[in-house]
Every structure is written in structure tokens, then in C-alpha cells.
Write an enzyme that holds these catalytic residues in place. Structure first.
Site, PDB file in Angstrom:
ATOM      1  N   ASP A 265      76.296  24.465  86.612  1.00  0.00           N
ATOM      2  CA  ASP A 265      75.962  24.121  85.230  1.00  0.00           C
ATOM      3  C   ASP A 265      76.522  25.181  84.271  1.00  0.00           C
ATOM      4  OD1 ASP A 265      74.698  22.685  83.208  1.00  0.00           O
ATOM      5  OD2 ASP A 265      72.801  23.770  83.422  1.00  0.00           O
TER       6      ASP A 265
ATOM      7  N   ASP B 286      82.462  25.175  81.080  1.00  0.00           N
ATOM      8  CA  ASP B 286      82.027  25.171  79.684  1.00  0.00           C
ATOM      9  C   ASP B 286      82.930  26.096  78.875  1.00  0.00           C
ATOM     10  OD1 ASP B 286      80.886  25.350  77.236  1.00  0.00           O
ATOM     11  OD2 ASP B 286      78.864  25.821  77.930  1.00  0.00           O
TER      12      ASP B 286
ATOM     13  N   GLU C 198      83.044  20.400  78.498  1.00  0.00           N
ATOM     14  CA  GLU C 198      82.230  20.273  77.286  1.00  0.00           C
ATOM     15  C   GLU C 198      83.022  20.538  76.021  1.00  0.00           C
ATOM     16  OE1 GLU C 198      78.481  22.323  77.374  1.00  0.00           O
ATOM     17  OE2 GLU C 198      78.487  22.629  75.211  1.00  0.00           O
TER      18      GLU C 198
ATOM     19  N   GLY D 123      68.091  17.547  78.076  1.00  0.00           N
ATOM     20  CA  GLY D 123      67.297  16.340  78.340  1.00  0.00           C
ATOM     21  C   GLY D 123      65.793  16.540  78.316  1.00  0.00           C
TER      22      GLY D 123
HETATM   23  P1  13P Z   1      66.844  21.377  78.802  1.00  0.00           P
HETATM   24  O1  13P Z   1      66.675  22.796  78.381  1.00  0.00           O
HETATM   25  O2  13P Z   1      66.560  20.443  77.693  1.00  0.00           O
HETATM   26  O3  13P Z   1      66.095  21.062  80.027  1.00  0.00           O
HETATM   27  O4  13P Z   1      68.399  21.165  79.112  1.00  0.00           O
HETATM   28  C1  13P Z   1      68.945  21.602  80.321  1.00  0.00           C
HETATM   29  C2  13P Z   1      70.418  21.503  80.329  1.00  0.00           C
HETATM   30  O5  13P Z   1      71.019  20.828  79.535  1.00  0.00           O
HETATM   31  C3  13P Z   1      71.111  22.250  81.375  1.00  0.00           C
HETATM   32  O6  13P Z   1      72.485  22.156  81.247  1.00  0.00           O
END
Ligand code: 13P
Length: 288
Positions: free
Chosen positions: A85, A106, A136, A210
Site C-alpha cells: 500500500d 504512489d 495514484e 474507505g
Molecule cells: P482509511 O484510513 O480510511 O481506512 O483508508 C485506508 C487507505 O486508504 C489505505 O490505503
């Protein structure tokens, strides 16, 4: 089943008008909660590590080994992608080396041309290794691993340029924010989402941030092409709350020593419940 790339599961989700949940892991409890819930609900899932979580867990190879071992020992047969991520350039290469099946580069804080060049290079490299790539444009608001950005709406023309780098799915800012949404948040920009979809076609779109978005906005975003939704904070909040309640209830045990398995159990259950709620909301239950 060995874990898979995220490409196929997201293309299916895009076509079937549901979204696959991306859940960040931080440790063994998180990992088990995410994978076991996916199996119970027969849902595909993307389990991911941020750069900070990877460091915390002892390195990306530890993450790979842990996820693989849990899948094997717990008989997880639903499709699972292990994803990086918000990786920077170096982290992407480290995760390719460590055996991740999906990575996110990213480069949203870089000048556009540099973001595009590095994304193109990483797309070629990832695909040569059978790995999927997310990229992104238009920084997601809030804070993620110390990276702070204001909420932004991506420019559809820039989205097309990024898509043309050969990426598999696209994270584009539509007013979404990591962490807690402020009280004066205006909501998702569906106009931006519509313009992006019109420009990029049917490539799966990713909604970061999210946690804390009203359910009706999530459903609308899915109906408009969002196929991957990232959730981290809601699992953290649930874990924290359950752990705090455990300590409140066990005040009389203070000074007597604690069994870590008992301390972590309520948090584990709370993450499971959060993941279940999200998978039901995203419509991925039974889609494995
Ligand atoms: P939240 O902080 O809203 O859970 O988002 C997590 C996210 O987008 C990780 O890439």
C-alpha cells in the site's frame, strides 16, 4: 491456494458491480482476522502492508511468509492478493523481491512526468514477474505513514496518462481522505468520478480512505466503477475500542500479569466483525 494478483479479481468486480476489500494488516491478529473472514464469507480479498507496517512487522519477507503460512495452515482457498500500500519506488522493488503479488506505486507527490516514468518502469517490471500494479494520481487527503496530503480531485487527463503507463488499477482522488473525515467534509465528488470513468474506460478504480464514508456513498461509488476499497482506520478503531473495553472490564487483574492471547482476542474479533461488515457492504460475499 497460492495468492494471486489483484488484476483478475478486480476486473471481475468491475464487471459484476461489486468491490473487493483491501484491508491493511499490522500483525498476526490482523492477518488471521482478514483471511479467515474472507474464507468464511467466500469473498476474494486484498491483504496489504504499508511501508510502515512492513517495517513494524520486521520486513516485507516476514509479511509474505506470515500471509502464506496462515493461508496454508488455515486452509484459505479464496483468492487472496498480497499488496503493497502506498509504496515508494524502493519499497516497490523490495516487495517484488519479497514475493508480493500486487504493488502500489504512489508517485502522487512527484512531478507528473517523474510519476509517469517510474510508473511505466514499474508496470513493465511487475508484469514481467506476474504482479499487478496500482498507481495514484491526485493525492488522497489525510495522513498515511507520515505522508500528508490535502483532499484532491484528480484530473481526468492525468488519469489517462497514468493508465497509459500500463497499470492494472487506478487510485484517483475524488475528495476521499485517509483516517477520520472532518465534520465539514463535502462528501465524495461523484462528478469527478464520472469524468474519470468517462476518460479512462473500464480499468478498475480504487477508493482509498474507505473508513468513515457513509454506506450510500460507498454503494454509489461502486455502481460507478470503483472496484477496490481500502480500509485501515476502521479496523484500527475497532481494535482499539475492544482492547480498551477489555482492560476496563479486567481492572481487578491489574498487577497480576496478562496473557497476550486473552488481551488480543477481543480486538481480533472486532476486526473480524469490521471486515465482515465491509465485505457485505461492498458486495463481495460469495464472489470467490
Ligand atoms: P482509511 O484510513 O480510511 O481506512 O483508508 C485506508 C487507505 O486508504 C489505505 O490505503
Amino acid at each position: 491456494m497460492a495468492y494471486v494478483t489483484a488484476t483478475e479479481m478486480l476486473q471481475k468486480a468491475r464487471a459484476g458491480k461489486y468491490a473487493v476489500g483491501h484491508f491493511n494488516t499490522n500483525n498476526l491478529e490482523w492477518t488471521k482476522a482478514i483471511l479467515i473472514t474472507a474464507q468464511e464469507l467466500e469473498s476474494p480479498v486484498i491483504i496489504s502492508s504499508s511501508m510502515g507496517a512492513g517495517k513494524y512487522m520486521g520486513g516485507y519477507k516476514v509479511v509474505t511468509a506470515m500471509v502464506k503460512a496462515v493461508m496454508e495452515e488455515q486452509n484459505i482457498t479464496v483468492p487472496v492478493a498480497l499488496h503493497l500500500d502506498h509504496g515508494n519506488y524502493e519499497a516497490c522493488y523490495k516487495c517484488l523481491d519479497a514475493g508480493f503479488s500486487s504493488i502500489m506505486f504512489d508517485g502522487s507527490a512527484l512531478p507528473l512526468e517523474e510519476n509517469l516514468a517510474k510508473t511505466r518502469e514499474l508496470a513493465d517490471k511487475a508484469h514481467s514477474m506476474g504482479v499487478s500494479l496500482e498507481a495514484e494520481v491526485g493525492a488522497i487527503g489525510g495522513e498515511e505513514d507520515g505522508i500528508v496530503a490535502d483532499g484532491e480531485c484528480a484530473d481526468p487527463a492525468e488519469c489517462v496518462k497514468l493508465k497509459d503507463c500500463g497499470i492494472d488499477f487506478l487510485a484517483a482522488g475524488i475528495g476521499n481522505i485517509h483516517g477520520k473525515y472532518p465534520d465539514n467534509w463535502k462528501g465524495l465528488s461523484f462528478e469527478t468520478l464520472e469524468n474519470i470513468t468517462a476518460a479512462v474506460g473500464d480499468i478498475p478504480l480504487v477508493l482509498h480512505g474507505g473508513s468513515g464514508i457513509p454506506d450510500d456513498q460507498i454503494k454509489k461509488a461502486i455502481s460507478m466503477g470503483v472496484s477496490k476499497i481500502n480500509v485501515n482506520s476502521e479496523c484500527q478503531w475497532a481494535f482499539q475500542k475492544a482492547t480498551r473495553e477489555y482492560f476496563e472490564a479486567k481492572k481487578d487483574l491489574q498487577g497480576k500479569g496478562y496473557d497476550p492471547r486473552k488481551i488480543l482476542a477481543p480486538g481480533y474479533e472486532a476486526i473480524k466483525a469490521t471486515v465482515k461488515y465491509k465485505m457485505e457492504l461492498f458486495g463481495s460475499v460469495g464472489k470467490a
